[in-house]
Design a protein around this motif. Structure first.
Motif, PDB file in Angstrom:
ATOM      1  N   THR A  80       0.843  -1.198   0.000  1.00  0.00           N
ATOM      2  CA  THR A  80       0.000   0.000   0.000  1.00  0.00           C
ATOM      3  C   THR A  80       0.878   1.248   0.000  1.00  0.00           C
ATOM      4  OG1 THR A  80      -1.732  -1.129   1.241  1.00  0.00           O
ATOM      5  CG2 THR A  80      -1.813   1.258   1.243  1.00  0.00           C
ATOM      6  N   GLN A  82       0.232   5.554   0.113  1.00  0.00           N
ATOM      7  CA  GLN A  82      -0.743   6.630   0.274  1.00  0.00           C
ATOM      8  C   GLN A  82      -0.024   7.970   0.224  1.00  0.00           C
ATOM      9  OE1 GLN A  82      -2.446   5.657   4.076  1.00  0.00           O
ATOM     10  NE2 GLN A  82      -4.004   4.359   3.172  1.00  0.00           N
ATOM     11  N   SER A 100      -4.517   6.667  -2.937  1.00  0.00           N
ATOM     12  CA  SER A 100      -4.086   5.443  -2.266  1.00  0.00           C
ATOM     13  C   SER A 100      -4.042   4.313  -3.285  1.00  0.00           C
ATOM     14  CB  SER A 100      -5.072   5.091  -1.141  1.00  0.00           C
ATOM     15  OG  SER A 100      -4.714   3.876  -0.540  1.00  0.00           O
ATOM     16  N   THR A 102      -3.341   0.121  -3.557  1.00  0.00           N
ATOM     17  CA  THR A 102      -3.200  -1.134  -2.824  1.00  0.00           C
ATOM     18  C   THR A 102      -3.136  -2.287  -3.809  1.00  0.00           C
ATOM     19  OG1 THR A 102      -4.463  -0.280  -0.945  1.00  0.00           O
ATOM     20  CG2 THR A 102      -4.244  -2.668  -1.091  1.00  0.00           C
TER      21      THR A 102
END
Length: 131
Positions: A80, A82, A100, A102
């Motif tokens: 991940t 961000q 973000s 993922t």
């Protein structure tokens, strides 16, 4: 201008019980960077990676005899990233815009393949209030 950097690593080992029939090891690495361009405008970035490894403690036949699920050995990986920009109007009110990413992968040698894997991008705008 102010900056803050932090990083961490953790490892967790979990013993099997009959419900899971797998021992697991999880490794996590994280990195955070906060930078304040001005007193009111800042950027916050985070990077996170997690690897979980599952090792069966029962054979497929033993799991069937015990009437519990068997998925074999495998691993799950999560990555991940961000990035969030924030502008502070007042000490208790700010506006934020962020992104973000993922990526999740789940790979087991029985019943699963990579059927639970996904990649996700999220963009958001928001207002944050604190008290």
């Amino acid at each position: 201008e102010k900056s803050f950097v932090s990083a961490g690593f953790s490892m967790q080992i979990q013993q099997s019980d009959l419900a899971t029939s797998s021992d697991s090891e999880a490794y996590t690495l994280n990195f955070n960077w906060d930078h304040q361009f001005t007193e009111k405008f800042s950027v916050i970035q985070s990077f996170f990676i997690n690897l979980a490894i599952f090792t069966p403690q029962l054979t497929q036949e033993q799991a069937a005899n015990a009437r519990i699920g068997y998925q074999g050995s495998g691993q799950q990986t999560t990555v991940t990233y961000q990035c969030r920009f924030a502008y502070q109007f007042f000490p208790y009110l700010s506006a934020e815009a962020g992104w973000s990413y993922t990526s999740y992968g789940s790979y087991f040698d029985v019943n699963n393949g990579d059927g639970n894997s996904f990649t996700r991008n999220q963009v958001y705008l928001g207002v944050r209030g604190t008290y």
